[in-house]
Write an enzyme that holds these catalytic residues in place. Sequence first.
Site, PDB file in Angstrom:
ATOM      1  N   GLY A   1       0.826  -1.195   0.000  1.00 22.01           N
ATOM      2  CA  GLY A   1       0.000   0.000   0.000  1.00 22.01           C
ATOM      3  C   GLY A   1       0.864   1.251   0.000  1.00 22.01           C
ATOM      4  O   GLY A   1       2.000   1.244  -0.482  1.00 22.01           O
ATOM      5  N   SER A   2       0.345   2.322   0.556  1.00 20.22           N
ATOM      6  CA  SER A   2       1.034   3.618   0.500  1.00 20.22           C
ATOM      7  C   SER A   2       2.159   3.714   1.525  1.00 20.22           C
ATOM      8  O   SER A   2       2.160   3.020   2.553  1.00 20.22           O
ATOM      9  CB  SER A   2       0.031   4.745   0.747  1.00 20.22           C
ATOM     10  OG  SER A   2      -0.366   4.768   2.108  1.00 20.22           O
TER      11      SER A   2
ATOM     12  N   THR B   1       0.838   4.877   5.021  1.00 17.20           N
ATOM     13  CA  THR B   1       0.250   3.794   5.803  1.00 17.20           C
ATOM     14  C   THR B   1       1.328   2.835   6.287  1.00 17.20           C
ATOM     15  O   THR B   1       1.273   2.335   7.413  1.00 17.20           O
ATOM     16  CB  THR B   1      -0.803   3.039   4.977  1.00 17.20           C
ATOM     17  OG1 THR B   1      -1.806   3.969   4.552  1.00 17.20           O
ATOM     18  CG2 THR B   1      -1.455   1.944   5.794  1.00 17.20           C
ATOM     19  N   GLY B   2       2.336   2.575   5.454  1.00 18.43           N
ATOM     20  CA  GLY B   2       3.437   1.717   5.866  1.00 18.43           C
ATOM     21  C   GLY B   2       4.163   2.249   7.087  1.00 18.43           C
ATOM     22  O   GLY B   2       4.547   1.493   7.985  1.00 18.43           O
TER      23      GLY B   2
ATOM     24  N   GLU C   1       5.690  -3.231   1.109  1.00 15.57           N
ATOM     25  CA  GLU C   1       5.881  -2.813  -0.285  1.00 15.57           C
ATOM     26  C   GLU C   1       4.973  -1.618  -0.501  1.00 15.57           C
ATOM     27  O   GLU C   1       3.764  -1.756  -0.531  1.00 15.57           O
ATOM     28  CB  GLU C   1       5.544  -3.972  -1.234  1.00 15.57           C
ATOM     29  CG  GLU C   1       6.036  -3.737  -2.650  1.00 15.57           C
ATOM     30  CD  GLU C   1       5.015  -3.028  -3.510  1.00 15.57           C
ATOM     31  OE1 GLU C   1       5.051  -1.772  -3.533  1.00 15.57           O
ATOM     32  OE2 GLU C   1       4.199  -3.698  -4.139  1.00 15.57           O
TER      33      GLU C   1
END
Length: 473
Positions: free
Chosen positions: A224-225, A228-229, A246
């Site tokens: 995801g983004s 968010t990571g 990723e």
Amino acid sequence: MTQNEQLHMFVDGQHRRAAESREVRDPATGEVIGLAPVGTRSDLDAAVAAARRAQPGWAQQSDEARAQACRQLADIIGVHSGELARLLTREQGKPLKGIGSEFELGGCAAWLNATADLSLPVEVIQDDDTARVEKHHVPLGVIGSITPWNWPLLIAIWHIAPSIRAGNTVVIKPSPYTTLSTLRMVELLAAALPEGVLNVVADGEGVAEGLTTHKDVDKIIFTGSTETGKKIMAAAAPTLKKLTLEMGGNDAGIVLPDVDPKAVAEGIFWGAFINNGQTCAALKRLYVHDDVYDEICAELSHLAQTMPMGPGLDESNVLGPVQNEMQFQKVTRLASSSPTEGGRVITGGAPREGEGFFFPITLIADAREGMACVDEEQFGPLLPIIRFTEVDDAIRQANSLDVDLAASVWSKDIDAARAIAERLVAGTVYINKHGEVAPHIPFGGARYSSMGVEFGIEGLKSCTNIKVYNIAK
């Protein structure tokens, strides 16, 4: 499934019903296609407990038994690919044919079969008169999977396959935008495995946070983004979870002056616009030498104007809608701001009238660093094209951002392209292509685009701990 039919979560080998549900709409038409459950923290806790109970028994299965399980799951996807592909098209928006839903389901089966063929044999580090030292790869335990909406089923398999192959159990939380197709696929797969090995919990208040903070979850795999990571990494810190993150990239391509524009245009086009540009490793910034700039722009514009776009169940369409309103609004914003920042729209540029989140392929010529459409990862059907005269400056600009999943160089001179590739910051650098992934090739990024790698032996190892046996003689 029929309109307004509801799918359920699947935990510990059984359907788990939710107290609440929400409508799921087709991004091409706005039509309600079904009802998705709303998960809760108690649903998550039940799934993690089931996975924890099942994990020791699954880890004790032989290596070949787990390999055969992956092959069986591939067969199940093959049998149900028609049903899953149609559901995926209705929910995600991508075309059924071409590089669309059927392609995605084919990739799911291929990844499971390829992962089945991988193994991590015992490595003997020392064997002499004093000691025998062996290195084993052992399961981590329970793995939490958080998947995105762009390739929801394929990326779910990217998380599931190495996890269960290595002897772990899995709890997966799909994107709220693509819940139905993931629920149905996981239900089919989980029913073929021992109870609790594979579980799926729908998104809801406290579910994502609970998965990343749960003391009985040993690793999180997330796609995801970057923002968010970062939140996941912070949430996982108190329990020292292992992570594979990723997080996409604002990937650059550099086109040298010796190319034949007609020969490379189609490769560049699909490198940028596969899945309507909604791909982490898609080409998102194109740097073109002044000598071939106008010709490249013309060839890409011609291709853009000849690609049919519309509802994915119409097999004449090769491009679908942007998947959700939030992303649609972002692409709209980036396209509309480009002319005011000095860019020149050569095709597209504004949303299509009518129903659905349709945005035509948009090419922004005369783009430059500092423009929003260059500096932000657009993740949609928009490509800025930046002119350069000095290769060193193109390399500097390509490396100027910090999300470097992939990059590409386009040239007839492979040695020259390789020399540039060595100077680019990226997890993968392609030469005369862009965005290709394969189950046997490690895949990950640099800087803020990734933590860890997926695929191949390296991806399988990331789902294990190293355990050493040091035996005195």
